[in-house]
Design a protein around this motif. Structure first.
Motif, PDB file in Angstrom:
ATOM      1  N   GLN A  29       0.774  -1.156  -0.026  1.00  8.11           N
ATOM      2  CA  GLN A  29       0.056   0.182  -0.126  1.00  8.11           C
ATOM      3  C   GLN A  29       0.716   1.190  -0.072  1.00  8.11           C
ATOM      4  OE1 GLN A  29      -2.135   0.823   3.687  1.00  8.11           O
ATOM      5  NE2 GLN A  29      -3.934   1.217   2.345  1.00  8.11           N
ATOM      6  N   GLU A  30       2.056   1.354   0.715  1.00 14.17           N
ATOM      7  CA  GLU A  30       2.750   2.520   0.730  1.00 14.17           C
ATOM      8  C   GLU A  30       3.498   2.853  -0.608  1.00 14.17           C
ATOM      9  OE1 GLU A  30       5.520   2.290   4.023  1.00 14.17           O
ATOM     10  OE2 GLU A  30       4.393   1.369   5.308  1.00 14.17           O
ATOM     11  N   TRP A  31       3.593   1.987  -1.543  1.00 12.66           N
ATOM     12  CA  TRP A  31       4.330   2.229  -2.856  1.00 12.66           C
ATOM     13  C   TRP A  31       3.169   2.250  -4.114  1.00 12.66           C
ATOM     14  CZ3 TRP A  31       8.776   3.646  -1.856  1.00 12.66           C
ATOM     15  CH2 TRP A  31       9.631   3.168  -0.765  1.00 12.66           C
ATOM     16  N   LYS A  34      -2.496   0.396  -3.483  1.00 15.69           N
ATOM     17  CA  LYS A  34      -3.371  -0.852  -3.405  1.00 15.69           C
ATOM     18  C   LYS A  34      -3.368  -1.154  -1.772  1.00 15.69           C
ATOM     19  CE  LYS A  34      -3.563  -5.351  -5.048  1.00 15.69           C
ATOM     20  NZ  LYS A  34      -3.124  -6.582  -5.774  1.00 15.69           N
ATOM     21  N   TYR A  35      -4.784  -1.529  -1.464  1.00 13.60           N
ATOM     22  CA  TYR A  35      -5.024  -1.928  -0.084  1.00 13.60           C
ATOM     23  C   TYR A  35      -4.368  -3.411   0.169  1.00 13.60           C
ATOM     24  CZ  TYR A  35      -7.638  -2.596   4.222  1.00 13.60           C
ATOM     25  OH  TYR A  35      -8.042  -2.695   5.475  1.00 13.60           O
ATOM     26  N   CYS A  36      -3.132  -3.342   0.592  1.00 12.05           N
ATOM     27  CA  CYS A  36      -2.635  -4.897   0.560  1.00 12.05           C
ATOM     28  C   CYS A  36      -1.342  -4.853   1.566  1.00 12.05           C
ATOM     29  CB  CYS A  36      -1.965  -5.204  -1.040  1.00 12.05           C
ATOM     30  SG  CYS A  36      -0.975  -6.645  -1.137  1.00 12.05           S
ATOM     31  N   PRO A  37      -1.139  -5.791   2.330  1.00 14.07           N
ATOM     32  CA  PRO A  37      -1.875  -7.161   2.474  1.00 14.07           C
ATOM     33  C   PRO A  37      -3.201  -6.841   3.258  1.00 14.07           C
ATOM     34  CG  PRO A  37      -0.226  -6.938   4.125  1.00 14.07           C
ATOM     35  CD  PRO A  37      -0.048  -5.866   3.450  1.00 14.07           C
ATOM     36  N   HIS A  38      -4.429  -6.949   2.437  1.00 14.50           N
ATOM     37  CA  HIS A  38      -5.674  -6.722   2.898  1.00 14.50           C
ATOM     38  C   HIS A  38      -6.180  -7.298   4.229  1.00 14.50           C
ATOM     39  CE1 HIS A  38      -8.281 -10.153   1.693  1.00 14.50           C
ATOM     40  NE2 HIS A  38      -7.251 -10.199   0.642  1.00 14.50           N
ATOM     41  N   ARG A  39      -5.775  -8.481   4.346  1.00 15.78           N
ATOM     42  CA  ARG A  39      -6.220  -9.324   5.459  1.00 15.78           C
ATOM     43  C   ARG A  39      -5.456  -8.742   6.971  1.00 15.78           C
ATOM     44  NH1 ARG A  39      -6.915 -15.704   5.480  1.00 15.78           N
ATOM     45  NH2 ARG A  39      -8.283 -15.001   3.967  1.00 15.78           N
ATOM     46  N   SER A 200      -8.294   1.358  -2.280  1.00 13.44           N
ATOM     47  CA  SER A 200      -8.391   2.639  -1.354  1.00 13.44           C
ATOM     48  C   SER A 200      -7.037   2.927  -0.781  1.00 13.44           C
ATOM     49  CB  SER A 200      -9.407   2.413  -0.393  1.00 13.44           C
ATOM     50  OG  SER A 200      -8.958   1.245   0.394  1.00 13.44           O
ATOM     51  N   LYS A 201      -7.093   4.107  -0.076  1.00 10.11           N
ATOM     52  CA  LYS A 201      -5.914   4.420   0.603  1.00 10.11           C
ATOM     53  C   LYS A 201      -6.406   4.354   2.243  1.00 10.11           C
ATOM     54  CE  LYS A 201      -3.350   7.385  -2.552  1.00 10.11           C
ATOM     55  NZ  LYS A 201      -2.771   8.464  -2.774  1.00 10.11           N
ATOM     56  N   ASN A 202      -5.450   4.069   2.899  1.00 10.85           N
ATOM     57  CA  ASN A 202      -5.742   4.034   4.701  1.00 10.85           C
ATOM     58  C   ASN A 202      -5.667   5.347   5.073  1.00 10.85           C
ATOM     59  OD1 ASN A 202      -5.711   3.665   7.189  1.00 10.85           O
ATOM     60  ND2 ASN A 202      -3.755   2.638   7.265  1.00 10.85           N
ATOM     61  N   ILE A 203      -6.609   5.956   5.663  1.00  8.19           N
ATOM     62  CA  ILE A 203      -6.785   7.475   6.207  1.00  8.19           C
ATOM     63  C   ILE A 203      -6.815   7.320   7.534  1.00  8.19           C
ATOM     64  CG2 ILE A 203      -7.792   8.330   4.298  1.00  8.19           C
ATOM     65  CD1 ILE A 203     -10.505   8.536   5.717  1.00  8.19           C
ATOM     66  N   GLY A 204      -6.762   6.167   8.483  1.00  6.06           N
ATOM     67  CA  GLY A 204      -6.754   6.231   9.877  1.00  6.06           C
ATOM     68  C   GLY A 204      -7.067   4.846  10.488  1.00  6.06           C
TER      69      GLY A 204
END
Length: 247
Positions: A29-31, A34-39, A200-204
């Motif tokens: 996700q940082e690069w 992508k929402y990964c590793p999603h689990r 998606s991106k992680n916003i919190g």
């Protein structure tokens, strides 16, 4: 979680072979965003997994952290710049553009980790950020506060910092229709910027057992349970449907 255990062993072995520390391990996700590793992200276990990699690396006799000069003698794509930066704290956020908005967060760096190249100091709103580059030449922005970062070298201050449009939303425009309690995760549920956990991106995050106001629910994409549309820091966010129980 047999596959996860095998992945932890494999990553630790790669780190040992290269003489790297666990801080080199990053989320997909940082690069790419992508929402990964999603689990792992859904269950709020990223730090737990990194700790497991660190323990495995230690058992193999590897280094817990990278040496102070992990880069090769070849110059980076931005070697002409004059400074470098390290974080003074854990989980310091950096951005894809000059912005303080959650939606523009790309990832975080921990204490002692940072960027090999600082290009310049730019004004963003009423504060300053450093325009930085990683070892591959990718450009990001991070706070210039000396409370959070330590910078070496001579850094120029841009007199014409790029401006960003104001995208802040008024929380009064988002109507709450109730609340949910966070359930079914190890420590916290991820709040996403859109209802699609694959892009998606992680916003919190919202901790297990905590409550959060919702403005509705949506089907979204890539989750059979859909998503709760939550009000997070006065803005819309999305939490996977299986991790919220309406109260």
């Amino acid at each position: 979680r047999k596959a996860e255990a095998l992945a932890i062993k494999f990553i630790a072995q790669l780190l040992k072979e290269r003489g790297w520390g666990v801080e080199r391990v990053k989320k997909h996700q940082e690069w790419s965003g992508k929402y990964c590793p999603h689990r792992v992200l859904d269950e709020g276990r990223w730090n737990e997994v990194k700790a497991a990699i660190a323990a495995e690396l230690k058992s193999l006799g590897g280094k817990s952290t990278t040496s102070t000069n992990p880069t090769s003698s070849s110059p980076s794509p931005s070697s002409a710049a004059n400074g470098s930066l390290k974080s003074k704290v854990d989980s310091l956020r950096f951005y894809s553009k000059p912005s303080w908005e959650d939606k523009d967060v790309v990832g975080t760096v921990n204490k002692g980790i940072g960027f090999p190249t600082v290009v310049e100091k730019v004004k963003v709103g009423t504060a300053y950020q450093y325009k930085v580059k990683n070892s591959k030449g990718a450009t990001y922005y991070i706070t210039a506060s000396d409370k959070y970062v330590d910078v070496t070298g001579s850094i120029k201050t841009s007199s014409s910092a790029p401006k960003t449009a104001s995208t802040s939303s008024n929380s009064s425009s988002i109507k709450s229709v109730g609340k949910i309690k966070i359930v079914g995760v190890s420590s916290a549920a991820i709040v996403m910027d859109k209802p699609d956990r694959n892009s998606s991106k992680n916003i919190g995050t919202v901790k297990l057992g905590s409550t959060v106001s919702i403005s509705g629910s949506v089907k979204g994409k890539n989750n059979s349970k859909g998503y709760w549309e939550v009000i997070y820091n006065g803005k819309r966010g999305y939490i996977s449907g299986q991790f919220g129980s309406k109260i």
